[in-house]
Each structure stands twice: as structure tokens, then as C-alpha cells.
Scaffold this motif. Structure first.
Motif, PDB file in Angstrom:
ATOM      1  N   HIS A   3     -43.841   7.009 -40.901  1.00  0.00           N
ATOM      2  CA  HIS A   3     -43.572   8.124 -41.817  1.00  0.00           C
ATOM      3  C   HIS A   3     -42.337   7.892 -42.684  1.00  0.00           C
ATOM      4  N   LYS A   4     -41.447   7.032 -42.237  1.00  0.00           N
ATOM      5  CA  LYS A   4     -40.149   6.881 -42.913  1.00  0.00           C
ATOM      6  C   LYS A   4     -40.071   5.674 -43.851  1.00  0.00           C
ATOM      7  N   THR A   5     -41.206   5.016 -44.099  1.00  0.00           N
ATOM      8  CA  THR A   5     -41.192   3.790 -44.896  1.00  0.00           C
ATOM      9  C   THR A   5     -42.297   3.781 -45.948  1.00  0.00           C
ATOM     10  N   THR A   6     -42.129   2.881 -46.907  1.00  0.00           N
ATOM     11  CA  THR A   6     -43.240   2.467 -47.751  1.00  0.00           C
ATOM     12  C   THR A   6     -43.653   1.071 -47.291  1.00  0.00           C
ATOM     13  N   VAL A   7     -44.838   0.659 -47.713  1.00  0.00           N
ATOM     14  CA  VAL A   7     -45.338  -0.671 -47.354  1.00  0.00           C
ATOM     15  C   VAL A   7     -45.901  -1.331 -48.608  1.00  0.00           C
ATOM     16  N   ALA A   8     -45.752  -2.637 -48.680  1.00  0.00           N
ATOM     17  CA  ALA A   8     -46.279  -3.404 -49.814  1.00  0.00           C
ATOM     18  C   ALA A   8     -46.750  -4.762 -49.313  1.00  0.00           C
ATOM     19  N   PRO A   9     -47.739  -5.339 -49.992  1.00  0.00           N
ATOM     20  CA  PRO A   9     -48.092  -6.729 -49.701  1.00  0.00           C
ATOM     21  C   PRO A   9     -46.972  -7.636 -50.179  1.00  0.00           C
ATOM     22  N   GLY A  10     -46.794  -8.766 -49.515  1.00  0.00           N
ATOM     23  CA  GLY A  10     -45.679  -9.620 -49.898  1.00  0.00           C
ATOM     24  C   GLY A  10     -45.925 -11.104 -49.688  1.00  0.00           C
ATOM     25  N   LEU A  11     -45.175 -11.897 -50.444  1.00  0.00           N
ATOM     26  CA  LEU A  11     -45.061 -13.335 -50.233  1.00  0.00           C
ATOM     27  C   LEU A  11     -43.580 -13.625 -50.029  1.00  0.00           C
ATOM     28  N   GLU A  12     -43.251 -14.219 -48.901  1.00  0.00           N
ATOM     29  CA  GLU A  12     -41.868 -14.626 -48.691  1.00  0.00           C
ATOM     30  C   GLU A  12     -41.750 -16.126 -48.879  1.00  0.00           C
ATOM     31  N   LEU A  13     -40.653 -16.558 -49.484  1.00  0.00           N
ATOM     32  CA  LEU A  13     -40.398 -17.975 -49.707  1.00  0.00           C
ATOM     33  C   LEU A  13     -39.170 -18.388 -48.905  1.00  0.00           C
ATOM     34  N   PRO A  14     -39.354 -18.709 -47.620  1.00  0.00           N
ATOM     35  CA  PRO A  14     -38.214 -19.154 -46.810  1.00  0.00           C
ATOM     36  C   PRO A  14     -37.637 -20.450 -47.378  1.00  0.00           C
ATOM     37  N   ASP A  15     -36.336 -20.611 -47.213  1.00  0.00           N
ATOM     38  CA  ASP A  15     -35.669 -21.804 -47.718  1.00  0.00           C
ATOM     39  C   ASP A  15     -34.436 -22.045 -46.855  1.00  0.00           C
ATOM     40  N   SER A  16     -33.951 -23.265 -46.855  1.00  0.00           N
ATOM     41  CA  SER A  16     -32.803 -23.579 -45.996  1.00  0.00           C
ATOM     42  C   SER A  16     -31.789 -24.427 -46.736  1.00  0.00           C
ATOM     43  N   ARG A  17     -30.547 -24.319 -46.283  1.00  0.00           N
ATOM     44  CA  ARG A  17     -29.474 -25.130 -46.819  1.00  0.00           C
ATOM     45  C   ARG A  17     -29.378 -26.464 -46.087  1.00  0.00           C
ATOM     46  N   PHE A  18     -30.315 -26.730 -45.173  1.00  0.00           N
ATOM     47  CA  PHE A  18     -30.333 -27.995 -44.438  1.00  0.00           C
ATOM     48  C   PHE A  18     -31.492 -28.870 -44.912  1.00  0.00           C
ATOM     49  N   ALA A  19     -31.255 -30.167 -44.997  1.00  0.00           N
ATOM     50  CA  ALA A  19     -32.304 -31.111 -45.365  1.00  0.00           C
ATOM     51  C   ALA A  19     -33.318 -31.242 -44.223  1.00  0.00           C
ATOM     52  N   ASP A  20     -34.570 -31.454 -44.590  1.00  0.00           N
ATOM     53  CA  ASP A  20     -35.640 -31.723 -43.611  1.00  0.00           C
ATOM     54  C   ASP A  20     -35.656 -30.690 -42.493  1.00  0.00           C
ATOM     55  N   TRP A  21     -35.592 -29.428 -42.878  1.00  0.00           N
ATOM     56  CA  TRP A  21     -35.354 -28.372 -41.880  1.00  0.00           C
ATOM     57  C   TRP A  21     -36.594 -27.905 -41.154  1.00  0.00           C
ATOM     58  N   PHE A  22     -37.760 -27.960 -41.792  1.00  0.00           N
ATOM     59  CA  PHE A  22     -38.961 -27.389 -41.161  1.00  0.00           C
ATOM     60  C   PHE A  22     -39.822 -28.488 -40.577  1.00  0.00           C
ATOM     61  N   ARG A  57     -38.786 -20.610 -60.514  1.00  0.00           N
ATOM     62  CA  ARG A  57     -38.627 -22.042 -60.759  1.00  0.00           C
ATOM     63  C   ARG A  57     -38.373 -22.769 -59.435  1.00  0.00           C
ATOM     64  N   LEU A  58     -39.021 -23.889 -59.239  1.00  0.00           N
ATOM     65  CA  LEU A  58     -38.761 -24.669 -58.022  1.00  0.00           C
ATOM     66  C   LEU A  58     -37.284 -25.033 -57.923  1.00  0.00           C
ATOM     67  N   GLY A  59     -36.628 -25.190 -59.067  1.00  0.00           N
ATOM     68  CA  GLY A  59     -35.220 -25.535 -59.080  1.00  0.00           C
ATOM     69  C   GLY A  59     -34.306 -24.443 -58.558  1.00  0.00           C
ATOM     70  N   GLN A  60     -34.825 -23.216 -58.414  1.00  0.00           N
ATOM     71  CA  GLN A  60     -34.033 -22.132 -57.837  1.00  0.00           C
ATOM     72  C   GLN A  60     -33.848 -22.308 -56.334  1.00  0.00           C
ATOM     73  N   LEU A  61     -34.726 -23.107 -55.725  1.00  0.00           N
ATOM     74  CA  LEU A  61     -34.773 -23.224 -54.271  1.00  0.00           C
ATOM     75  C   LEU A  61     -34.596 -24.682 -53.876  1.00  0.00           C
ATOM     76  N   MET A  62     -34.524 -24.934 -52.571  1.00  0.00           N
ATOM     77  CA  MET A  62     -34.268 -26.293 -52.095  1.00  0.00           C
ATOM     78  C   MET A  62     -35.514 -26.922 -51.474  1.00  0.00           C
ATOM     79  N   THR A  63     -35.945 -26.416 -50.309  1.00  0.00           N
ATOM     80  CA  THR A  63     -37.185 -26.896 -49.681  1.00  0.00           C
ATOM     81  C   THR A  63     -37.965 -25.679 -49.193  1.00  0.00           C
ATOM     82  N   PRO A  64     -38.553 -24.913 -50.095  1.00  0.00           N
ATOM     83  CA  PRO A  64     -39.152 -23.628 -49.737  1.00  0.00           C
ATOM     84  C   PRO A  64     -40.563 -23.737 -49.166  1.00  0.00           C
ATOM     85  N   LEU A  65     -40.896 -22.736 -48.343  1.00  0.00           N
ATOM     86  CA  LEU A  65     -42.238 -22.547 -47.806  1.00  0.00           C
ATOM     87  C   LEU A  65     -42.841 -21.290 -48.437  1.00  0.00           C
ATOM     88  N   VAL A  66     -44.079 -20.973 -48.039  1.00  0.00           N
ATOM     89  CA  VAL A  66     -44.748 -19.748 -48.501  1.00  0.00           C
ATOM     90  C   VAL A  66     -45.308 -19.007 -47.291  1.00  0.00           C
TER      91      VAL A  66
END
Length: 266
Positions: free
Chosen positions: A127-146, A95-104
Motif C-alpha cells: 500500500h505504501k509504494t509504487t511499482v515499475a518495470p526496470g532494467l538495472e545496469l550493475p557496474d563495478s570499480r574493480f576489473a574482471d569483477w563478475f 553510453r557504454l563510456g558512462q560505465l566500466m564493465t556493466p551487466l543487465v
């Protein structure tokens, strides 16, 4: 790095935590002189992580391209600790309401199969990891941050951590025949079936395994470690757009598959 927080740093961590809980954004200008340097910013982040009172599920690495380092006037990456319930298996709905000003962002997400060491080579990490495709949704507690948030405030704010959505996880050494092969992954990002951006893994410090290697070394320098089961969102392939409602999909080549995310307006 000194681990004792000052009273000012402790107060700042509490303000970030309050913003995190209430979603009432802070004003950047009120905090420009709050953290003296990067070490202070990491102390604030550590205190913020403690206040969340949840297991650390892993980390995100930011500023992994020359372009984003220039935007934030930085010469090296930075990291943010992420609580475990902010890593979501795809397909999922947010939900968009879970976040504040998120990116993709489009990323590779690694998971440690055992405790990782700063002495590990890139080949060891394969050798010591698994790998997966991902989408990260960065978000900040500051207004007009990006893209204007000062670097040390980015660090304090858990590297503007939001959510990390990851696809099918496979052994990295089975998915890629060599370290160099990891850098050649390509990806396409779409929103409601409209093509937005293409990206390549080499944007991430030349190779996402280098981002993971940097993180393990940085954590070790601070007396911390990356342990079995923890995940790492290793850095974006593309300059991120803002998250909006609709269907988001990232399609990766080399049989990595896709990541699908539905975002609702509520």
C-alpha cells in the motif's frame, strides 16, 4: 554497527571514489584484506556515498537468489545506496563510456510514497509504494569483477551500483490485488530483437516485496530509513548478461509494460 571509519576504510573509500570518477579500474587482489567484515564494508560504502556529494535517490538490493548467493558465498542479500541521477526514466539512451564493465538485470523498481518502517508488513509495503518495470545496469570499480568479486568488496563498492532504468510507475496496490500476486510477474529480455532470457519475480527471495522488506529492516538496523520518493531496485529475475551496444528491452506481463534502453558505443 560501529559507524566510525578507520583510516584504512577512509582510504579505501577514497580509492573507490577516484576509480568511480576516473573509470580506472582497481585490482581485486590489492584489496582482499582491506575490509574485515560486512560492517566494515558498509562503513566504506557510507563514506563513498558521502564523497559523491549527491542526494541518495534510493537503493539496489543484490544477492536475492540462491544462485547469486552461492556465487558470492553469501547467506543473505546486501544493498547499495544509489545517487539520484543514476535512476533514469525509460525510454532512455546510455553510453557504454558512462560505465566500466556493466551487466543487465531485469527487476521490479519500487518507490516509497511515504517513509517506510521496519514494522511494515508485506501488505503495508504493497500500500505504501509504487511499482515499475526496470532494467538495472550493475557496474563495478574493480576489473574482471563478475562473478569473482568477494562479497565484502561488492558491499563496499555500493553493491556494484551502476544505473537503474525504470518504466511507468503505478500504485503497487492497484497493480497487484495481493502480496502473492507480485511473485508471479514474468518478464522477457531481448537485445536487438533477439530473445535472451525469461525470468520470474519469485527468483527474488520468493517475492520482490520480501526484498524491499529486508532492505527497510537492514537500513533501520544501521540507523537509516527509506523515505518518500526514494526508489529500490529490488533484485534480478535472471542471471545477468553483459551490457553491449544496441537496443535492450524488457517486457513484463500483468500490464506492467516494458522498459526500453538504447546503448551507444561512445
Amino acid at each position: 554497527m560501529t559507524t566510525t571509519t578507520t583510516e584504512t576504510e577512509t582510504q579505501f573509500a577514497q580509492q573507490l571514489f577516484d576509480a568511480y570518477q576516473t573509470q580506472h579500474a582497481l585490482t581485486m587482489a590489492d584489496f582482499t584484506d582491506t575490509v574485515a567484515d560486512e560492517d566494515a564494508a558498509y562503513r566504506v560504502q557510507a563514506q563513498l556515498t558521502t564523497l559523491k556529494n549527491q542526494p541518495v535517490g534510493g537503493y539496489k538490493v543484490s544477492l536475492t537468489s540462491e544462485e547469486t548467493q552461492k556465487m558470492f558465498d553469501a547467506q543473505a542479500p546486501l544493498y547499495g545506496a544509489q545517487v539520484s541521477n543514476h535512476f533514469l526514466a525509460a525510454p532512455t539512451t546510455v553510453r557504454l563510456g558512462q560505465l566500466m564493465t556493466p551487466l543487465v538485470e531485469v527487476e521490479l523498481v519500487f518507490k516509497a510514497k511515504e517513509k517506510l518502517s521496519p514494522d511494515d508488513s508485506l501488505e503495508d509495503l504493497r500500500h505504501k509504494t509504487t511499482v515499475a518495470p526496470g532494467l538495472e545496469l550493475p557496474d563495478s570499480r574493480f576489473a574482471d569483477w563478475f562473478p569473482d568479486l568477494p562479497k565484502n568488496l561488492v558491499v563496499a563498492d555500493a553493491a556494484v551500483g551502476g544505473l537503474v532504468v525504470y518504466g511507468e510507475e503505478r500504485d503497487t496496490d492497484q497493480q497487484f490485488a495481493s502480496v502473492d500476486a507480485v511473485a508471479t510477474v514474468k518478464c522477457s529480455l531481448t537485445h536487438d530483437n533477439e530473445h535472451l532470457k525469461d525470468g520470474v519475480a519469485s527468483e527474488v527471495l520468493g517475492n520482490p516485496l520480501k526484498s524491499l522488506h529486508w532492505l527497510v529492516g537492514k537500513l533501520a538496523a544501521q540507523g537509516k530509513s527509506l523515505t518518500a520518493g526514494q526508489r529500490v531496485s529490488s533484485g534480478t529475475f535472471v542471471l545477468p548478461p553483459f551490457l553491449t551496444a544496441g537496443h535492450w528491452q524488457a517486457d513484463f506481463d500483468q500490464d506492467l509494460g516494458s522498459v526500453q534502453l538504447d546503448v551507444t558505443n561512445d
